[in-house]
Design an enzyme around this catalytic site. Structure first.
Site, PDB file in Angstrom:
ATOM      1  N   GLN A  61      42.780  32.372  52.898  1.00 44.31           N
ATOM      2  CA  GLN A  61      41.361  32.045  52.732  1.00 44.31           C
ATOM      3  C   GLN A  61      41.206  30.613  52.245  1.00 44.31           C
ATOM      4  O   GLN A  61      41.712  30.258  51.191  1.00 44.31           O
ATOM      5  CB  GLN A  61      40.741  33.015  51.714  1.00 44.31           C
ATOM      6  CG  GLN A  61      39.287  32.722  51.376  1.00 44.31           C
ATOM      7  CD  GLN A  61      38.707  33.774  50.451  1.00 44.31           C
ATOM      8  OE1 GLN A  61      38.637  34.947  50.799  1.00 44.31           O
ATOM      9  NE2 GLN A  61      38.297  33.368  49.268  1.00 44.31           N
ATOM     10  N   GLY A  62      40.500  29.786  53.006  1.00 49.55           N
ATOM     11  CA  GLY A  62      40.299  28.382  52.659  1.00 49.55           C
ATOM     12  C   GLY A  62      38.888  28.103  52.194  1.00 49.55           C
ATOM     13  O   GLY A  62      38.082  27.544  52.947  1.00 49.55           O
ATOM     14  N   SER A  81      33.715  33.797  39.601  1.00 47.17           N
ATOM     15  CA  SER A  81      34.121  33.711  38.199  1.00 47.17           C
ATOM     16  C   SER A  81      33.198  34.542  37.313  1.00 47.17           C
ATOM     17  O   SER A  81      32.063  34.865  37.669  1.00 47.17           O
ATOM     18  CB  SER A  81      34.105  32.256  37.731  1.00 47.17           C
ATOM     19  OG  SER A  81      32.775  31.787  37.610  1.00 47.17           O
ATOM     20  N   GLU A 121      35.439  41.349  49.644  1.00 44.80           N
ATOM     21  CA  GLU A 121      36.449  41.132  48.605  1.00 44.80           C
ATOM     22  C   GLU A 121      36.067  41.831  47.312  1.00 44.80           C
ATOM     23  O   GLU A 121      36.917  42.344  46.590  1.00 44.80           O
ATOM     24  CB  GLU A 121      36.621  39.633  48.361  1.00 44.80           C
ATOM     25  CG  GLU A 121      37.668  39.292  47.300  1.00 44.80           C
ATOM     26  CD  GLU A 121      37.859  37.800  47.113  1.00 44.80           C
ATOM     27  OE1 GLU A 121      38.796  37.420  46.409  1.00 44.80           O
ATOM     28  OE2 GLU A 121      37.059  37.022  47.668  1.00 44.80           O
ATOM     29  N   SER A 168      37.983  27.491  48.213  1.00 42.66           N
ATOM     30  CA  SER A 168      37.940  26.641  47.017  1.00 42.66           C
ATOM     31  C   SER A 168      38.540  25.259  47.268  1.00 42.66           C
ATOM     32  O   SER A 168      39.499  25.105  48.032  1.00 42.66           O
ATOM     33  CB  SER A 168      38.696  27.308  45.864  1.00 42.66           C
ATOM     34  OG  SER A 168      38.059  28.497  45.460  1.00 42.66           O
TER      35      SER A 168
END
Length: 418
Positions: free
Chosen positions: A128-129, A389, A246, A131
């Protein structure tokens, strides 16, 4: 909340349980069962083929794309039985849990026919690209660019904390395709081949010797024009779909890994003569209560989904669940390391395997390896970050559930009169 499963679900459970008993190695899950690393790797490779032939990988997908078209209840039962047996159910997490369902929802027919078979057979590895160094929680500020050059996208930029990038065949990448658009616009979701000139992967070695996270650099890397999912400039909406998969795919099984870990730590406390310590007992009781709340919330969420109810409390569960379990796990692994005392301050290799929840080991150093519990402790540090987060989750709870005003952006705060 009705916890009674219908007869047809229990019949399906019996079918899955019989299949697992017939296909798992003799002695699987019993005390003393062991596979050395080489044997485990060979078995996992063969197990993926066994799963595919049994039709269990991505079994909820429509039949026309290789799945069994399972209902929600059937999918829950399938996940529960594999979790009960401690048997792997996925070929590639990023493929069959994240990008695969995203392609099903947003992809063209050509994309589905091209990418989904490799995901189901476990032949294609994904990463997964999303961040970047300056675009983590504030993902909309990403700077990686993709410029159309004939029939290809030319990609330049950097991604970071990219799990398993060094092993991946493809990356599902967010890149800015319109530099003049507003922050959330002008972003596209691309399926980028990883094994090509112009892509450099640099593993980031962690304190336990593992290097699952990576920096990925793009310098004139190429991606076919037709590998955009959901349309050019619509990447933000597509990415939110991926993040939704996710964050919420295991309502009634997510608590099980924490319960296994707790049971193992309770056993270790007894062996070390610490189970009668009032402070240790208090911590273990708090952990048991927290894991029980996870279980009840999971069934509550499932019940609401099956009944089509719109309970605001259930909506709150969806928004707070990630924050709840990730912060618990950091607290609990702290307590578990404390239980080891001075022994826990030195990487123990296999000395403390009895503390492990059976989740396996990360790829670390062979000459000075952490125990499975220590590896869990290190990994738990990241769990309040990936998938959204804890700070961002609190913003979501405040703004979307409690109706509080949106938090001002940094530039707005800087421009405010003082």
């Amino acid at each position: 909340m009705d916890l009674t499963y219908p007869p047809e679900a229990e019949a399906f459970r019996a079918e899955i349980r019989a299949w697992l008993e017939a296909n798992l190695p003799a002695g699987w899950g019993t005390p003393g069962f062991h596979q050395d690393p080489e044997e485990r790797a060979a078995w996992l490779a063969a197990w993926t083929t066994t799963l595919f032939e049994g039709g269990w990988i991505c079994a909820a997908w429509p039949e026309e794309y290789g799945g069994k078209g399972l209902s929600l209840m059937e999918s829950v039962v399938l996940n529960e039985e594999f979790a009960r047996a401690g048997a792997p159910l996925r070929a590639d997490f990023f493929g069959d849990t994240l990008v695969g369902p995203t392609i099903l929802q947003w992809g063209t027919e050509e994309q589905k026919q091209r990418f989904l078979p490799g995901i189901m057979r476990g032949e294609t590895a994904w990463c997964q690209g999303f961040s970047e160094p300056d675009a983590g929680s504030d993902l909309a500020s990403l700077r990686t660019t993709a410029v159309l050059d004939g029939d290809e996208w030319r990609i330049d930029g950097q991604k970071i904390w990219t799990t398993q990038a060094q092993y991946a065949d493809y990356m599902f990448l967010l890149a800015r395709t319109d530099a003049g658009a507003e922050r959330h616009a002008g972003i596209s979701y691309l399926l980028v081949p990883m094994r090509q000139p112009g892509i450099e992967v640099r593993p980031i070695t962690q304190i336990d010797g593992s290097a699952e996270f990576n920096e990925v650099w793009f310098a004139d890397a190429r991606c076919p024009k037709d590998n955009v999912v959901g349309g050019v400039g619509n990447g933000w909406a597509v990415a939110m779909t991926t993040l939704g998969f996710e964050r919420g795919t295991s309502a009634t099984t997510g608590f099980r890994r924490f319960r296994k870990e707790l049971d193992a730590v309770i056993d270790a406390a007894r062996r070390r003569g610490r189970a009668a310590d009032p402070l240790v007992r208090q911590d273990l009781a708090r952990a048991w209560s927290t894991v029980k709340i996870m279980e009840i919330n999971g069934f509550r969420t499932l019940s609401a989904a099956l009944n089509g109810t719109a309970d605001p409390g259930v909506a709150a569960l969806g928004a707070t669940n990630k924050m709840f379990w990730s912060e618990y796990h950091q607290w609990f692994t702290d307590r578990a390391i404390d239980l080891l005392g001075a022994e826990g301050q030195v990487l123990g290799g296999s000395a403390d395997e009895e503390l492990a929840p059976g989740a396996g080991r990360r790829r670390g150093r062979d000459d000075y390896a952490p125990s499975a519990l220590q590896a869990q402790f290190f990994f738990a540090r990241s769990e309040t970050i990936w998938g959204g987060s804890a700070q961002i989750q609190r913003n979501i709870v405040g703004e979307r559930l409690l109706g509080l005003p949106k938090e001002p952006r940094p530039e707005a705060r800087a421009a405010a009169p003082r």
